[in-house]
Motif scaffolding. Structure first.
Motif, PDB file in Angstrom:
ATOM      1  N   ARG A 138      -0.655  -1.059  -5.595  1.00  0.00           N
ATOM      2  CA  ARG A 138      -1.399  -1.216  -6.846  1.00  0.00           C
ATOM      3  C   ARG A 138      -0.922  -0.209  -7.894  1.00  0.00           C
ATOM      4  NH1 ARG A 138      -7.568  -0.966  -5.636  1.00  0.00           N
ATOM      5  NH2 ARG A 138      -6.978   1.125  -4.946  1.00  0.00           N
ATOM      6  N   THR A 139      -0.741   1.050  -7.461  1.00  0.00           N
ATOM      7  CA  THR A 139      -0.305   2.092  -8.391  1.00  0.00           C
ATOM      8  C   THR A 139       1.181   2.355  -8.148  1.00  0.00           C
ATOM      9  OG1 THR A 139      -2.519   3.031  -8.091  1.00  0.00           O
ATOM     10  CG2 THR A 139      -0.910   4.401  -9.256  1.00  0.00           C
ATOM     11  N   LEU A 141      -0.333  -2.144   4.747  1.00  0.00           N
ATOM     12  CA  LEU A 141      -0.994  -0.833   4.872  1.00  0.00           C
ATOM     13  C   LEU A 141      -1.867  -0.566   3.650  1.00  0.00           C
ATOM     14  CD1 LEU A 141       1.964   1.150   6.469  1.00  0.00           C
ATOM     15  CD2 LEU A 141       0.013   0.093   7.605  1.00  0.00           C
ATOM     16  N   ALA A 142      -2.359  -1.659   3.061  1.00  0.00           N
ATOM     17  CA  ALA A 142      -3.369  -1.535   1.995  1.00  0.00           C
ATOM     18  C   ALA A 142      -4.718  -1.399   2.707  1.00  0.00           C
ATOM     19  CB  ALA A 142      -3.305  -2.744   1.078  1.00  0.00           C
ATOM     20  N   ILE A 184     -13.661   3.361   3.892  1.00  0.00           N
ATOM     21  CA  ILE A 184     -13.496   2.707   5.193  1.00  0.00           C
ATOM     22  C   ILE A 184     -14.122   3.570   6.283  1.00  0.00           C
ATOM     23  CG2 ILE A 184     -11.806   1.783   6.863  1.00  0.00           C
ATOM     24  CD1 ILE A 184     -11.654   0.328   4.182  1.00  0.00           C
ATOM     25  N   PHE A 190      -3.246   3.407  15.534  1.00  0.00           N
ATOM     26  CA  PHE A 190      -3.500   4.072  16.828  1.00  0.00           C
ATOM     27  C   PHE A 190      -4.687   3.422  17.516  1.00  0.00           C
ATOM     28  CE2 PHE A 190      -1.803   7.603  19.286  1.00  0.00           C
ATOM     29  CZ  PHE A 190      -2.638   7.496  20.391  1.00  0.00           C
ATOM     30  N   ASP A 191      -5.830   3.376  16.799  1.00  0.00           N
ATOM     31  CA  ASP A 191      -6.974   2.693  17.402  1.00  0.00           C
ATOM     32  C   ASP A 191      -7.649   1.830  16.363  1.00  0.00           C
ATOM     33  OD1 ASP A 191      -7.479   5.164  16.260  1.00  0.00           O
ATOM     34  OD2 ASP A 191      -9.080   5.703  17.618  1.00  0.00           O
ATOM     35  N   PRO A 192      -7.385   0.541  16.286  1.00  0.00           N
ATOM     36  CA  PRO A 192      -6.596  -0.237  17.233  1.00  0.00           C
ATOM     37  C   PRO A 192      -5.089   0.014  17.085  1.00  0.00           C
ATOM     38  CG  PRO A 192      -7.141  -1.611  15.369  1.00  0.00           C
ATOM     39  CD  PRO A 192      -7.858  -0.309  15.162  1.00  0.00           C
ATOM     40  N   GLY A 248       0.852  -1.184   0.000  1.00  0.00           N
ATOM     41  CA  GLY A 248       0.000   0.000   0.000  1.00  0.00           C
ATOM     42  C   GLY A 248       0.887   1.233   0.000  1.00  0.00           C
ATOM     43  N   VAL A 271      -1.616   6.395   5.206  1.00  0.00           N
ATOM     44  CA  VAL A 271      -0.946   5.791   6.362  1.00  0.00           C
ATOM     45  C   VAL A 271       0.433   5.265   5.956  1.00  0.00           C
ATOM     46  CG1 VAL A 271      -1.065   3.926   8.055  1.00  0.00           C
ATOM     47  CG2 VAL A 271      -3.138   5.203   7.469  1.00  0.00           C
ATOM     48  N   GLN A 311      -7.662  -6.710   2.022  1.00  0.00           N
ATOM     49  CA  GLN A 311      -6.492  -7.491   1.578  1.00  0.00           C
ATOM     50  C   GLN A 311      -5.845  -8.293   2.715  1.00  0.00           C
ATOM     51  OE1 GLN A 311      -6.519  -4.001   0.095  1.00  0.00           O
ATOM     52  NE2 GLN A 311      -7.642  -5.136  -1.451  1.00  0.00           N
ATOM     53  N   THR A 345      -1.439   6.918  12.838  1.00  0.00           N
ATOM     54  CA  THR A 345      -1.527   5.504  12.442  1.00  0.00           C
ATOM     55  C   THR A 345      -0.192   4.990  11.892  1.00  0.00           C
ATOM     56  OG1 THR A 345      -3.802   5.960  11.811  1.00  0.00           O
ATOM     57  CG2 THR A 345      -2.926   3.846  11.145  1.00  0.00           C
ATOM     58  N   THR A 397      -2.876  -2.880  10.448  1.00  0.00           N
ATOM     59  CA  THR A 397      -3.447  -1.837  11.315  1.00  0.00           C
ATOM     60  C   THR A 397      -4.975  -1.894  11.387  1.00  0.00           C
ATOM     61  OG1 THR A 397      -3.707  -0.242   9.526  1.00  0.00           O
ATOM     62  CG2 THR A 397      -1.599  -0.213  10.682  1.00  0.00           C
ATOM     63  N   ALA A 398      -5.582  -2.835  10.684  1.00  0.00           N
ATOM     64  CA  ALA A 398      -7.051  -2.876  10.668  1.00  0.00           C
ATOM     65  C   ALA A 398      -7.502  -4.298  10.385  1.00  0.00           C
ATOM     66  CB  ALA A 398      -7.576  -1.957   9.567  1.00  0.00           C
TER      67      ALA A 398
END
Ligand code: NDP
Length: 400
Positions: A35-36, A83-84, A187, A142-144, A8, A12, A88, A347, A106-107
């Motif tokens: 991707r790019t 970080l995508a 998101i 950060f959160d989470p 990614g 972030v 994914q 993040t 991170t998510a």
């Protein structure tokens, strides 16, 4: 020290990459794969002259496990930092398993067709990661992320048991637009238009979206309206922190943001159900994303501060105790340092730190773990060093 592959190259990732380049001792080499590819190349061009970290770039479709496996095998990173987007997570975890490479994100994973944040899909990988002898560190933003590290730190140093946690996420920043989202709009809008929920006595309690509102006076920002949201770390913290009776998450929103969101919702623009438009299937929310300001463009225009942290209530040595741990971050200072506003900064910095914890072997256990399951101390130290210093308050105003 080692090599990190970052997948990614959005808001972030850009911050995490800047931070890796400031930390060349650990990040000797990084590969930016997204991707790019032109975005990866542009960042390399900007940063390479400023750092000892060797930067490589590549194009990858992170929905494709074979492509990921081939790239990981050719670069041989010590860790893959995802970080995508949450969609994914599983393909990247599959590729890490196939190549026996550590994984950080991170998510939590979310299927494209249901806006539901749950850990069950990723927790299902526990045994396979354990057997492969590799670590998956979930939720190092950060959160989470920091909120979990704060919780583990409070548990380790300040409490015998923690009974109540309120996570307060305040963005006092102003970008001057009537409506824009601070990170990926798709998101962000999926998150805030979903029903709210919190955990009480081991059970989820569901609320209507934005049903529960409180006003809180945040240090560094001032008084703000905040609303109870569902948030992914509630699920893992309720399991991992001893003695939890209730855990809630609040985020601040201004009136203009909410009025615009309501209107967009009312006309169907926030829907994730595909519709036919001129013979082509489109998802209204994805179309909305395309017309909203790019979060990356908000950096230069955003002024003000964020204040994110956790208020803990529990017991120490038989006595009731309250404790608030938080970080204040200034949008303009972030922009001056890394060219991004504070939401990406708060993040991206923990994402770099999470990858560092794994690369240096400071955090080492095979399996799939949420961040609060590791020793918080080295992470807390790194937050102070790498731009997110924390503050504590032993007599905080509580949220009713
Ligand atoms: P962006 O949309 O700015 O960036 C996402 C990046 O991923 C883009 O570069 C995009 O490529 C790339 N990408 C998307 N799909 C693919 C794919 N199939 N293959 C390869 N690359 C892909 O998002 P953010 O930077 O705002 O967010 C990144 C992550 O951080 C998200 O998972 C988000 O949920 C999470 N997050 C976590 C927070 C926390 O505190 N824990 C807070 C904020 C965000 P392209 O450039 O082509 O679009």
């Amino acid at each position: 020290m080692g090599k990190c592959m970052i997948i990614g190259c959005g808001g972030v990732a850009s911050v995490a990459i800047h931070k890796c380049c400031q930390n060349s001792e650990v990040f000797e080499s990084i590969m930016i794969a997204s991707r790019t590819k032109s975005k990866c190349d542009a960042l390399k061009e900007k940063l390479q002259p400023t750092t000892k970290t060797v930067i490589e770039t590549a194009k990858v479709n992170a929905d494709n496990v074979d492509e990921l496996v081939a790239l990981i095998n050719s670069y041989k990173p010590d860790v893959v930092l995802n970080l995508a987007l949450p969609y994914q997570d599983l393909t990247i975890m599959d590729a890490c398993l196939a190549t026996k490479t550590h994984y950080v994100d991170t998510a939590n994973y979310e299927p494209l067709d249901t806006a539901k944040f749950e850990y069950k899909w990723q927790w299902a990988y526990r045994e396979r990661f354990e057997k492969a002898g590799i670590t998956a560190l979930l939720g190092s933003g950060f959160d989470p992320g920091v909120t979990g590290v704060f919780s583990a730190y409070a548990m380790k140093h300040e409490f015998d048991e923690i009974n109540y946690i309120d996570i307060l996420d305040c963005n006092g920043g102003d970008h001057g637009y009537p409506f824009a989202t601070n990170f990926n709009p798709e998101i962000n809008i999926r998150e805030v238009s979903a029903k709210g929920s919190y955990i009480e006595d081991g059970k989820w309690v569901e609320t209507e979206p934005m049903e529960i509102k409180r006003v809180y006076n945040f240090k560094g920002v001032g008084e703000k309206d905040m609303y109870l949201l569902h948030h992914e770390e509630l699920e893992s913290l309720a399991l991992n922190i001893k003695g939890i009776k209730r855990i809630r998450f609040f985020m601040t929103f201004g009136q203009s943001y909410l009025t615009h969101l309501k209107c967009l919702e009312n006309v169907g623009m926030t829907s994730i159900e595909p519709i036919m438009y001129e013979g082509k299937e489109i998802v209204p929310l994805q179309f909305l994303k395309a017309v909203l300001p790019d979060p990356a463009s908000l950096g230069p225009r955003t002024v003000g501060k964020t204040n994110i942290g956790c208020i803990f209530r529990g017991k120490k040595d038989g006595k009731d105790k309250n404790y608030y741990l938080y970080n204040i971050c200034d949008h303009q200072e972030c922009y001056r340092e890394v060219g991004s506003q504070a939401i990406s900064y708060t993040t991206g910095v923990p994402a770099m730190i999470g990858a560092m914890m794994i690369m240096t072997g400071t955090w080492k256990k095979a399996g799939v773990y949420n961040i609060e399951e590791f020793d918080p101390d080295p992470f807390m130290e790194a937050l102070n060093k790498w731009g997110l210093p924390w503050e504590e308050d032993f007599d905080p105003t509580l949220v009713d």
